[in-house]
Design a protein around this motif. Structure first.
Motif, PDB file in Angstrom:
ATOM      1  N   ALA A 112       0.841  -1.209   0.000  1.00  0.00           N
ATOM      2  CA  ALA A 112       0.000   0.000   0.000  1.00  0.00           C
ATOM      3  C   ALA A 112       0.874   1.257   0.000  1.00  0.00           C
ATOM      4  CB  ALA A 112      -0.934  -0.022   1.213  1.00  0.00           C
ATOM      5  N   VAL A 113       1.948   1.214   0.797  1.00  0.00           N
ATOM      6  CA  VAL A 113       2.869   2.368   0.833  1.00  0.00           C
ATOM      7  C   VAL A 113       3.491   2.567  -0.552  1.00  0.00           C
ATOM      8  CG1 VAL A 113       4.996   3.264   1.860  1.00  0.00           C
ATOM      9  CG2 VAL A 113       3.313   2.080   3.300  1.00  0.00           C
ATOM     10  N   GLN A 114       3.899   1.454  -1.163  1.00  0.00           N
ATOM     11  CA  GLN A 114       4.506   1.556  -2.518  1.00  0.00           C
ATOM     12  C   GLN A 114       3.485   2.085  -3.517  1.00  0.00           C
ATOM     13  OE1 GLN A 114       5.946  -2.433  -2.917  1.00  0.00           O
ATOM     14  NE2 GLN A 114       7.599  -2.041  -1.451  1.00  0.00           N
ATOM     15  N   ALA A 115       2.240   1.689  -3.354  1.00  0.00           N
ATOM     16  CA  ALA A 115       1.195   2.179  -4.273  1.00  0.00           C
ATOM     17  C   ALA A 115       1.046   3.691  -4.130  1.00  0.00           C
ATOM     18  CB  ALA A 115      -0.126   1.475  -3.975  1.00  0.00           C
ATOM     19  N   PHE A 116       1.169   4.180  -2.902  1.00  0.00           N
ATOM     20  CA  PHE A 116       1.060   5.639  -2.709  1.00  0.00           C
ATOM     21  C   PHE A 116       2.279   6.339  -3.303  1.00  0.00           C
ATOM     22  CE2 PHE A 116      -0.635   9.477  -1.465  1.00  0.00           C
ATOM     23  CZ  PHE A 116      -1.669   9.388  -0.559  1.00  0.00           C
ATOM     24  N   GLN A 117       3.448   5.740  -3.072  1.00  0.00           N
ATOM     25  CA  GLN A 117       4.679   6.343  -3.638  1.00  0.00           C
ATOM     26  C   GLN A 117       4.579   6.420  -5.156  1.00  0.00           C
ATOM     27  OE1 GLN A 117       7.414   3.730  -1.725  1.00  0.00           O
ATOM     28  NE2 GLN A 117       7.801   5.144  -0.027  1.00  0.00           N
ATOM     29  N   LEU A 118       4.055   5.353  -5.743  1.00  0.00           N
ATOM     30  CA  LEU A 118       3.917   5.324  -7.200  1.00  0.00           C
ATOM     31  C   LEU A 118       2.921   6.401  -7.659  1.00  0.00           C
ATOM     32  CD1 LEU A 118       4.993   3.489  -9.520  1.00  0.00           C
ATOM     33  CD2 LEU A 118       2.781   2.305  -9.408  1.00  0.00           C
ATOM     34  N   ALA A 119       1.874   6.549  -6.899  1.00  0.00           N
ATOM     35  CA  ALA A 119       0.860   7.560  -7.272  1.00  0.00           C
ATOM     36  C   ALA A 119       1.472   8.965  -7.247  1.00  0.00           C
ATOM     37  CB  ALA A 119      -0.324   7.466  -6.322  1.00  0.00           C
ATOM     38  N   LEU A 120       2.451   9.159  -6.355  1.00  0.00           N
ATOM     39  CA  LEU A 120       3.088  10.483  -6.260  1.00  0.00           C
ATOM     40  C   LEU A 120       4.101  10.706  -7.367  1.00  0.00           C
ATOM     41  CD1 LEU A 120       3.809  10.732  -2.422  1.00  0.00           C
ATOM     42  CD2 LEU A 120       2.060  11.950  -3.699  1.00  0.00           C
ATOM     43  N   SER A 121       4.719   9.606  -7.812  1.00  0.00           N
ATOM     44  CA  SER A 121       5.883   9.794  -8.686  1.00  0.00           C
ATOM     45  C   SER A 121       5.661   9.374 -10.137  1.00  0.00           C
ATOM     46  CB  SER A 121       7.075   9.013  -8.119  1.00  0.00           C
ATOM     47  OG  SER A 121       6.725   7.642  -8.075  1.00  0.00           O
ATOM     48  N   SER A 122       4.540   8.727 -10.432  1.00  0.00           N
ATOM     49  CA  SER A 122       4.390   8.240 -11.808  1.00  0.00           C
ATOM     50  C   SER A 122       3.647   9.274 -12.670  1.00  0.00           C
ATOM     51  CB  SER A 122       3.680   6.888 -11.818  1.00  0.00           C
ATOM     52  OG  SER A 122       2.448   6.979 -11.148  1.00  0.00           O
ATOM     53  N   ASP A 123       2.428   9.035 -12.993  1.00  0.00           N
ATOM     54  CA  ASP A 123       1.653   9.895 -13.897  1.00  0.00           C
ATOM     55  C   ASP A 123       1.411  11.270 -13.262  1.00  0.00           C
ATOM     56  OD1 ASP A 123      -0.137  11.031 -15.575  1.00  0.00           O
ATOM     57  OD2 ASP A 123      -1.675   9.461 -15.401  1.00  0.00           O
ATOM     58  N   TYR A 124       1.974  12.323 -13.885  1.00  0.00           N
ATOM     59  CA  TYR A 124       1.821  13.656 -13.265  1.00  0.00           C
ATOM     60  C   TYR A 124       0.369  14.123 -13.267  1.00  0.00           C
ATOM     61  CZ  TYR A 124       1.895  15.414 -18.083  1.00  0.00           C
ATOM     62  OH  TYR A 124       1.629  15.631 -19.400  1.00  0.00           O
ATOM     63  N   MET A 125      -0.477  13.500 -14.104  1.00  0.00           N
ATOM     64  CA  MET A 125      -1.886  13.901 -14.116  1.00  0.00           C
ATOM     65  C   MET A 125      -2.613  13.485 -12.832  1.00  0.00           C
ATOM     66  SD  MET A 125      -2.388  15.841 -16.529  1.00  0.00           S
ATOM     67  CE  MET A 125      -4.163  16.021 -16.493  1.00  0.00           C
ATOM     68  N   LEU A 126      -1.965  12.600 -12.054  1.00  0.00           N
ATOM     69  CA  LEU A 126      -2.569  12.243 -10.756  1.00  0.00           C
ATOM     70  C   LEU A 126      -2.480  13.401  -9.765  1.00  0.00           C
ATOM     71  CD1 LEU A 126      -1.390   8.534 -10.319  1.00  0.00           C
ATOM     72  CD2 LEU A 126      -3.643   9.362 -11.007  1.00  0.00           C
ATOM     73  N   ASN A 127      -1.767  14.468 -10.153  1.00  0.00           N
ATOM     74  CA  ASN A 127      -1.760  15.678  -9.321  1.00  0.00           C
ATOM     75  C   ASN A 127      -2.992  16.541  -9.586  1.00  0.00           C
ATOM     76  OD1 ASN A 127       0.915  15.705  -7.908  1.00  0.00           O
ATOM     77  ND2 ASN A 127       1.591  15.422 -10.028  1.00  0.00           N
ATOM     78  N   GLN A 128      -3.791  16.154 -10.566  1.00  0.00           N
ATOM     79  CA  GLN A 128      -4.938  16.996 -10.944  1.00  0.00           C
ATOM     80  C   GLN A 128      -6.255  16.371 -10.469  1.00  0.00           C
ATOM     81  OE1 GLN A 128      -3.948  19.803 -11.932  1.00  0.00           O
ATOM     82  NE2 GLN A 128      -1.846  19.153 -12.331  1.00  0.00           N
ATOM     83  N   TYR A 129      -7.333  17.153 -10.640  1.00  0.00           N
ATOM     84  CA  TYR A 129      -8.663  16.622 -10.320  1.00  0.00           C
ATOM     85  C   TYR A 129      -8.896  15.327 -11.092  1.00  0.00           C
ATOM     86  CZ  TYR A 129     -10.023  21.409  -8.845  1.00  0.00           C
ATOM     87  OH  TYR A 129     -10.128  22.612  -8.253  1.00  0.00           O
ATOM     88  N   THR A 130      -9.735  14.482 -10.488  1.00  0.00           N
ATOM     89  CA  THR A 130     -10.185  13.315 -11.238  1.00  0.00           C
ATOM     90  C   THR A 130     -11.702  13.404 -11.362  1.00  0.00           C
ATOM     91  OG1 THR A 130     -10.172  10.915 -11.349  1.00  0.00           O
ATOM     92  CG2 THR A 130     -10.253  11.868  -9.140  1.00  0.00           C
ATOM     93  N   LYS A 131     -12.347  12.318 -11.733  1.00  0.00           N
ATOM     94  CA  LYS A 131     -13.815  12.329 -11.847  1.00  0.00           C
ATOM     95  C   LYS A 131     -14.425  12.638 -10.479  1.00  0.00           C
ATOM     96  CE  LYS A 131     -14.997  11.163 -16.069  1.00  0.00           C
ATOM     97  NZ  LYS A 131     -14.255  10.103 -16.726  1.00  0.00           N
ATOM     98  N   ALA A 132     -15.466  13.445 -10.485  1.00  0.00           N
ATOM     99  CA  ALA A 132     -16.031  13.931  -9.223  1.00  0.00           C
ATOM    100  C   ALA A 132     -16.464  12.798  -8.290  1.00  0.00           C
ATOM    101  CB  ALA A 132     -17.218  14.838  -9.525  1.00  0.00           C
ATOM    102  N   PHE A 133     -17.016  11.726  -8.847  1.00  0.00           N
ATOM    103  CA  PHE A 133     -17.590  10.701  -7.964  1.00  0.00           C
ATOM    104  C   PHE A 133     -16.619   9.553  -7.688  1.00  0.00           C
ATOM    105  CE2 PHE A 133     -21.379  12.523 -10.268  1.00  0.00           C
ATOM    106  CZ  PHE A 133     -21.595  13.474  -9.281  1.00  0.00           C
ATOM    107  N   GLY A 134     -15.371   9.738  -8.162  1.00  0.00           N
ATOM    108  CA  GLY A 134     -14.343   8.749  -7.850  1.00  0.00           C
ATOM    109  C   GLY A 134     -13.396   8.536  -9.016  1.00  0.00           C
ATOM    110  N   TYR A 135     -12.128   8.337  -8.697  1.00  0.00           N
ATOM    111  CA  TYR A 135     -11.084   8.043  -9.685  1.00  0.00           C
ATOM    112  C   TYR A 135     -11.477   6.727 -10.367  1.00  0.00           C
ATOM    113  CZ  TYR A 135      -6.283   6.713 -11.070  1.00  0.00           C
ATOM    114  OH  TYR A 135      -5.163   6.314 -11.744  1.00  0.00           O
ATOM    115  N   PRO A 136     -11.633   6.714 -11.689  1.00  0.00           N
ATOM    116  CA  PRO A 136     -12.212   5.528 -12.347  1.00  0.00           C
ATOM    117  C   PRO A 136     -11.582   4.186 -11.958  1.00  0.00           C
ATOM    118  CG  PRO A 136     -12.190   7.346 -13.868  1.00  0.00           C
ATOM    119  CD  PRO A 136     -11.467   7.834 -12.638  1.00  0.00           C
TER     120      PRO A 136
END
Ligand SMILES: Cc1ncc(COP(=O)(O)O)c(C=O)c1O
Length: 462
Positions: free
Chosen positions: A84-108
């Motif tokens: 889970a920690v690695q998944a969070f690290q990846l979310a921070l460091s991989s796709d820069y678009m994960l720094n932006q808004y996602t779908k209002a009712f949940g990240y697909p």
């Protein structure tokens, strides 16, 4: 009384702006500023009446002021699993678009994995777009649910002891909480009590349903007692909800934390219940990462569409990276479901050992734990202390358990939470002889607890 120029327009503005403007105008008009605040309009909305006091604030403050082992608030003090920690690290460091808004009712990817994961558990075809809403923790899901479904004058049945936010959330929505208390069946002399002995009285429960009942809040495994509702109890709740056309708000945040072979059953999986149930969950509790604050509500579109209306007009988006981490963590779990390598299998095994450790240790000083079947918590009976030292310092109106916890923090270096705060006001005096301890703690914390209890034990010797 002196008036000043522009008074009317400035009271209509936001308070801070009003204050700044008025002070400027008054000072220039030679009026003393100290008189201004008495003239302010009522500030807080009426929906906040009676809910401003929160006991957590006081007990958390005390726990931080003294040198204590903190067994009060419910959070693990060990790290989340590596995946889970690695998944969070990846979310921070991989796709820069994960720094932006996602779908209002949940990240697909998250709504999709929640739909497929819980679809299997609930025996239900779940549409990620219509039957899933991602929220800021389970707290967010609960708040959204109450706002979306509870109207002025609606009655909401709450089974007590209850996670304390259900009552103010009902009140804020304009509803009326109706409490039904779990009844304790007597134990044999000397035998430890178990959460399974705390049961719903079917006749009493049935008597709480009226034409105004809109919803019933179920929490299994329950906080603070650790009760896991049995299939028969859930069937009773389900049949009453169906008979009276009532929605079930089912808070299942501790669903993976069940012990001694007990089984968690989601009420939405019972016949006829999916259509009237909101199933609420928490990634914080699932992956021992309470600070992530990712939660969800699952349910039929006819209910969820109203939650979406609240969501789009309040929070709108939840943080994207946390959702990405939770999505990946669920993918990890889905591939291992039910296997020894699954975190949802390993976590309860480890936490059960901590529970057993705490149960043994608390008994050494005369605290009598009620054995929980699930959750992060147990409550311990302090009746013996109540009869031996009834006059602990504190206000005479203050429930005994609250005075006991303060005494324990100051004198014994252990922080817990008085169990009476999990009861409605009229019932608190009948349940002021229990305190809640959190056992989802690292071995080192439990050892520190043992040291405090050892010292306490030696003080008990004549
Ligand atoms: C029964 C229950 N429901 C909901 C929550 C809130 O969960 P979250 O941290 O995901 O908002 C808690 C947290 O302690 C809880 O005990």
């Amino acid at each position: 009384m002196k008036k000043w120029k522009g008074q009317k327009s400035c009271v209509d503005r936001r308070y801070s702006l009003w204050k700044r403007t008025c002070v400027r105008v008054c000072v220039s008009a030679g009026v003393r500023t100290s008189c201004l605040f008495a003239m302010a309009k009522r500030l807080q909305a009426r929906r906040l009446d009676g809910i401003d006091h929160n006991p957590w604030v006081e007990f958390s403050r005390m726990a931080s002021e003294y040198d204590v082992v903190n067994l009060g608030q419910g959070f693990p003090d060990f790290p989340p699993p590596d995946f889970a920690v690695q998944a969070f690290q990846l979310a921070l460091s991989s796709d820069y678009m994960l720094n932006q808004y996602t779908k209002a009712f949940g990240y697909p990817p998250l709504t999709e994995i929640l739909a497929s994961f819980f679809g299997k558990l609930l025996g239900q075809e779940i549409d990620p777009l219509k039957n899933v809403l991602v929220t800021v923790g389970a707290y967010g899901a609960l708040f959204t649910a109450f706002q979306a479904l509870v109207d002025e004058g609606d009655e909401v049945i709450i089974i007590e002891p209850f996670f304390d936010c259900y009552e103010p959330m009902t009140l804020m929505a304009g509803g009326r909480p109706v409490f039904v208390t779990l009844k304790l069946s007597p134990t044999q002399d000397g035998e430890l009590d178990s959460a399974s002995n705390w049961q719903l009285d079917p006749t009493e429960l049935a008597s709480k349903f009226t034409s105004r009942t809109k919803a019933l809040v179920l929490n299994t495994p329950n906080n603070p007692l650790g009760k896991v509702f049995s299939e028969a109890e859930l069937e009773l709740v389900a049949s009453l909800c169906q008979q009276h056309d009532v929605i079930c708000i089912s808070d299942e945040v501790y669903q993976w934390l069940v012990y001694d072979g007990h089984q968690h059953i989601s009420i939405a999986s019972l016949p006829g219940m999916w259509e009237r149930t909101l199933t609420i969950g928490s990634a914080g509790k699932s992956f021992s990462a309470t600070g992530w604050k990712v939660g969800w509500a699952l349910g039929p579109d006819r209910l969820l569409k109203h939650l979406r209306t609240v969501h789009q007009n309040t929070i709108y988006h939840c943080p994207t990276q946390g959702q990405a981490a939770v999505a990946q963590s669920f993918q990890h779990e889905q591939a291992r479901f039910g296997q020894a390598s699954s975190y949802f299998v390993q976590l309860p095994e480890a936490v059960q050992r901590s529970r057993d450790h705490m149960v043994r240790s608390l008994q050494s000083v005369g605290l009598r734990p009620v054995i929980p079947q699930g959750s992060y918590f147990l409550i311990a009976d302090i009746s013996d202390f109540k009869s031996k030292m009834p006059d602990l310092p504190g206000d005479a109106e203050e429930p005994y358990d609250s005075r006991f916890v303060k005494w324990m923090i100051r004198n014994k270096g252990l922080a817990a939470i008085p169990a009476s705060i999990f009861y409605s006001m009229p019932h608190r005096k009948h349940f002021d002889h229990y305190v809640r301890f959190c056992f989802v703690k690292d071995e080192s914390t439990l050892q520190a607890m043992d040291e405090k209890l050892q010292r306490w034990k030696t003080e008990l010797r004549p």
